[in-house]
Scaffold this active site. Sequence first.
Site, short mmCIF file in Angstrom:
data_model
loop_
_atom_site.label_atom_id
_atom_site.label_comp_id
_atom_site.label_asym_id
_atom_site.label_seq_id
_atom_site.Cartn_x
_atom_site.Cartn_y
_atom_site.Cartn_z
N GLU A 365 -21.91 85.74 44.18
CA GLU A 365 -21.93 84.30 44.27
C GLU A 365 -21.62 84.01 45.96
O GLU A 365 -22.27 82.93 46.03
CB GLU A 365 -20.44 83.71 43.39
CG GLU A 365 -20.25 82.25 43.71
CD GLU A 365 -21.30 81.37 43.02
OE1 GLU A 365 -21.20 80.16 42.98
OE2 GLU A 365 -22.35 81.87 42.21
N THR A 495 -34.72 70.24 41.53
CA THR A 495 -33.82 71.35 42.08
C THR A 495 -33.47 72.26 40.71
O THR A 495 -32.57 73.20 41.04
CB THR A 495 -32.63 70.95 42.72
OG1 THR A 495 -31.86 72.05 43.45
CG2 THR A 495 -31.69 70.03 41.59
#
Length: 552
Positions: A365, A495
């Site tokens: 992440e 997106t």
Amino acid sequence: MVRLYVATALRCFGVLSILYPLVLAGPVQKAGLRVPDSAFQHRDDVKNIFIESYQAYRKFAFGHDDLEPVSKSFSDGRNGWGASIVDGMPTMQIMGLDDFFNEAVQFVGKIDFSESQTPDTVSLFETTIRYLGGLVSSYELSGKQHQILIDKAKQLTDKMAFAWETPNQTIPWRFVDFDTNSPNLGTSNIAEAGTLDLEWNRLSLHTGNDTYRRLAEGSVRTIAGLTDPLPGLAAQGIDPATNAFVGNYITWGGGSDSYFEYLIKYARLTNTDDNLFADEWHTAVDSSIKHLQSRSTVQNHLYLADRDDNGDIVHVSSHLACFHGGNWIFGGKLLNNDTIVNIGLELVEACWNTYASTATGIGPEAFEWLAQDSFQPGDTRPNRQQTAFYLQHGFFITASDYILRPEVLESNFYAWRATGDTKYLDRAASAVESFKKFLQVQSSGGYSGINDVNNVTVSRIDDTESFWFAEVLKYLYLTFDDPDHISLDKYVFNTEAQPFEAPPAKPVYGSGHPYPAQGSYVMKPSGAPLPKISPIPGVSISFGTNDNSNSN
């Protein structure tokens, strides 16, 4: 380099130009690109993963937002309208999963988007990219034969429009209470305020109501018109009450990412004659090259750093930020600018390295690096374990989880379509194998996130976000598919990876004016100079007064 000589009125500068050369816009995809026969087996593997994942969702969570594949349950974090169904519809259409798609269309027809199905307020940003984007893209991909998709998109967006509290407000509030048709007040960020115009523009196109476009585009114009902490690089935070930035933090990561992404994509999708969008993107890229690019002391990887409120560079990045390589490749190709494309390809390399370096073959992440441009006050001092990892890989992990994000594979897809280098196919195939090995939950058939990408003893995150269906599996599938199917020269992705039909490309995007002949910067009202570091070759022209008027 091909140039087009044009004499034209530069409406964005309010002057008549002399005869000058403009570099023609380039195609995004490599001409004549074909996938090897071996790619189709990988494409079928991805399709099977989608089927397995979605069948698990249908069995344990149908009609709800997310599957919880470990507990065989569900969650409703996106207002209970069936986010995985709506978000996944364009992928179903692209993969030819007609039974799933037709079932989804029937489901959408029964959704009441005028009220939230949960007590939560409605996120303008998340609802736009997932629900509105999914509905409009599905309408276009299915040959515009399901009017119900646009009707429901309109029902939803008419409620979201209450995020603009007054007729004169340009920056919307982040959340709307659908029960009272009123916004929840509070500061926002440029990603949430500036990632609406692709979807709302398409809704205007399909309904004939230009209000949607004007609202969303007005927000972007307001952000672009503010004085930036660095040229072209808007601050992350913004207050809708004052139309002013909150702090001076700059990042291509979360909270800012898709604002920058949409600047160049909006120019391409709409073919607007207003150069603001392409020029603002070009300026942001050049400013990032000058101020944010950073190389690691080990392996010389190229990253984009953040800049904190104090003006210090912070050597941090994230999976979320790794869309930037693909975006720079897309925009660089469109501007026919090899400098930007090549830097984009280097960013893709560094982000892929975060996958190649872990025990699972999946990226974390968040991560940091030790930079050649010296240690900064906001940097993390790695512990012994992180230091050992850094010395081997050129980055160290600061958040080890993977929540089924798409961005590294998204940029890998753009790199493949732009270059035709088969190493990007090999990397996508490696990711598919890692997903099958480490993410699938055997008891349900679903796929979950994991808590530590550098530990093969899997600890699971009991959630399958809708972007697994919308983004990860779509980008992987299209990587292995015929490049003429959903060509990057015919579609622009939002997106959330929802493709919108784009008109044939214009000859030129942006003004192409790196700086005037005298050598001084041309200043926009925001104070940002036009691009100088990666100018389009051969362009040199003097300017009169600035006027960023709308010529769309």
